[in-house]
Design an enzyme around this catalytic site. Structure first.
Site, PDB file in Angstrom:
ATOM      1  N   ASP A  54       0.979  -1.206   0.040  1.00 50.89           N
ATOM      2  CA  ASP A  54      -0.060   0.111   0.073  1.00 50.89           C
ATOM      3  C   ASP A  54       1.024   1.180  -0.061  1.00 50.89           C
ATOM      4  O   ASP A  54       1.808   1.422   0.897  1.00 50.89           O
ATOM      5  CB  ASP A  54      -0.747  -0.041   1.118  1.00 50.89           C
ATOM      6  CG  ASP A  54      -1.802   1.039   1.273  1.00 50.89           C
ATOM      7  OD1 ASP A  54      -1.327   2.158   0.499  1.00 50.89           O
ATOM      8  OD2 ASP A  54      -2.465   1.250   2.321  1.00 50.89           O
ATOM      9  N   SER A 132       2.315  10.717 -14.585  1.00 51.41           N
ATOM     10  CA  SER A 132       1.550  12.074 -14.281  1.00 51.41           C
ATOM     11  C   SER A 132       0.310  11.779 -15.359  1.00 51.41           C
ATOM     12  O   SER A 132      -0.338  10.461 -15.345  1.00 51.41           O
ATOM     13  CB  SER A 132       2.475  13.134 -14.823  1.00 51.41           C
ATOM     14  OG  SER A 132       1.504  14.195 -14.679  1.00 51.41           O
ATOM     15  N   TYR A 146      -7.587  16.230  -8.887  1.00 50.08           N
ATOM     16  CA  TYR A 146      -6.799  15.459  -9.475  1.00 50.08           C
ATOM     17  C   TYR A 146      -5.687  15.983 -10.201  1.00 50.08           C
ATOM     18  O   TYR A 146      -4.430  15.330  -9.852  1.00 50.08           O
ATOM     19  CB  TYR A 146      -7.643  14.517 -10.165  1.00 50.08           C
ATOM     20  CG  TYR A 146      -6.667  13.382 -11.176  1.00 50.08           C
ATOM     21  CD1 TYR A 146      -6.120  12.478 -10.633  1.00 50.08           C
ATOM     22  CD2 TYR A 146      -6.534  13.768 -12.415  1.00 50.08           C
ATOM     23  CE1 TYR A 146      -5.532  11.536 -11.306  1.00 50.08           C
ATOM     24  CE2 TYR A 146      -5.805  12.664 -13.196  1.00 50.08           C
ATOM     25  CZ  TYR A 146      -5.225  11.799 -12.692  1.00 50.08           C
ATOM     26  OH  TYR A 146      -4.555  10.826 -13.494  1.00 50.08           O
ATOM     27  N   LYS A 150      -1.109  15.678 -10.094  1.00 53.07           N
ATOM     28  CA  LYS A 150      -0.111  15.558 -11.142  1.00 53.07           C
ATOM     29  C   LYS A 150       0.687  16.629 -11.376  1.00 53.07           C
ATOM     30  O   LYS A 150       1.731  16.435 -11.682  1.00 53.07           O
ATOM     31  CB  LYS A 150      -0.996  15.032 -12.284  1.00 53.07           C
ATOM     32  CG  LYS A 150      -1.954  13.660 -11.949  1.00 53.07           C
ATOM     33  CD  LYS A 150      -0.855  12.599 -11.630  1.00 53.07           C
ATOM     34  CE  LYS A 150      -1.595  11.362 -11.542  1.00 53.07           C
ATOM     35  NZ  LYS A 150      -0.840  10.066 -11.037  1.00 53.07           N
ATOM     36  N   THR A 181      -8.443   2.081 -20.552  1.00 51.54           N
ATOM     37  CA  THR A 181      -8.002   1.329 -19.170  1.00 51.54           C
ATOM     38  C   THR A 181      -9.479   1.432 -18.587  1.00 51.54           C
ATOM     39  O   THR A 181     -10.587   2.226 -18.838  1.00 51.54           O
ATOM     40  CB  THR A 181      -6.991   1.883 -18.489  1.00 51.54           C
ATOM     41  OG1 THR A 181      -7.206   3.016 -18.035  1.00 51.54           O
ATOM     42  CG2 THR A 181      -5.623   1.751 -19.472  1.00 51.54           C
TER      43      THR A 181
END
Length: 282
Positions: A54, A132, A146, A150, A181
């Site tokens: 983790d 990133s 979010y 990055k 994905t």
């Protein structure tokens, strides 16, 4: 033979990189919260070490790095791939959501990197691949928090590239665009439940429906990105930034043009804040 340390190796880009590296004859320390998911995919491969990790757990990161060294003797490539997204306007995100996201995407990356770097410095070589996003180069509505994680990865990576160059360690920022994905699925994407009505019909509000419609319809081919990562890892002079995807390239070009245009308009004001030079004062 290179030795890879890959975070988030149980699915997505992490699993694809693991597959590519093993196929090329490299060794992989493949980490995941549940290492059994890695073994189920790749079996009992002699060049594979599946380790529980983790990334928010610093002690576990150090244990994983030490286990990899004990098994293979070195770590040549660190792929900091683990992370997830958060969709919602900046105002809609709660403090808890933000802190949890940073714990994985930024502080987790730092914990793993600090665990691996002593070994890379000792061997005076290595390559760090920090994942990133195009969202770390350009701020999208609905992805502000979010994207900020990055942007942090990008800034950290730029400094690390300069700091680690004397030790023969290279750093590359990997900037994928939208790839097909599960990133937009609920397994990799958190959506702020505190939806504010005022944002409905605005770019931030519309991004919620866009993300749902775009899932598994993205232009990028994940397998081709994984193959591209192998090319990067085998390059004697890899770039600091590596954008992947036609959408990413287009956004970067548009961003550069926009910055240059704005700077041209405001150039004189930007330059007006310096003290007069000695030549001018004289």
């Amino acid at each position: 033979m290179k030795v890879w340390f890959i975070t988030g190796a149980s699915r997505g880009f992490g699993a694809l990189m693991t597959k590519e590296a093993l196929a090329s004859g490299d060794a992989v320390i493949a980490t995941a919260r549940n290492p059994k998911t890695v073994i189920e995919q790749f079996g009992d491969h002699p060049n594979l070490l599946a380790v529980a990790l983790d990334v928010t757990n610093e002690a576990q990161a150090k244990e994983a790095a030490a286990a990899g060294i004990a098994r293979f003797g070195r770590i040549d490539v660190l792929a900091n791939n683990a992370g997830y997204g958060l969709l919602g306007a900046v105002e809609e995100a709660t403090a808890e959501e933000i802190e949890k996201l940073y714990a994985t995407n930024v502080f987790g990356l730092l914990k793993v990197t600090r665990a691996v770097l002593p070994y890379m410095r000792r061997q005076r070589s290595g390559h760090i691949l920090n994942f990133s996003s195009i969202g770390g180069y350009f701020g999208y509505p609905g992805w502000g928090v979010y994207g900020s994680t990055k942007f942090a990865v990008e800034g950290l990576s730029e400094s690390m590239a300069a700091e680690l160059e004397p030790f023969g360690i290279k750093v590359t920022i990997v900037e994928p665009g939208f790839f097909r994905t599960d990133f937009l699925a609920d397994t990799s994407l958190a959506i702020s439940p505190a939806s504010i009505a005022d944002y409905e019909g605005t770019p931030a509000g519309n991004m919620r429906s866009f993300a749902a419609d775009a899932n598994h319809a993205q232009p990028g081919n994940p397998a081709k990105l994984a193959a591209g990562i192998m090319t990067l890892a085998n390059s004697p002079n890899p770039p600091l930034r590596m954008p992947f995807g036609s959408d990413t390239v287009a956004v970067i070009e548009e961003q550069h043009a926009s910055v240059e245009k704005e700077l041209a308009v405001w150039r004189q004001l930007a330059l007006s804040t310096d003290f007069p030079s000695e030549a001018t004062a004289a």
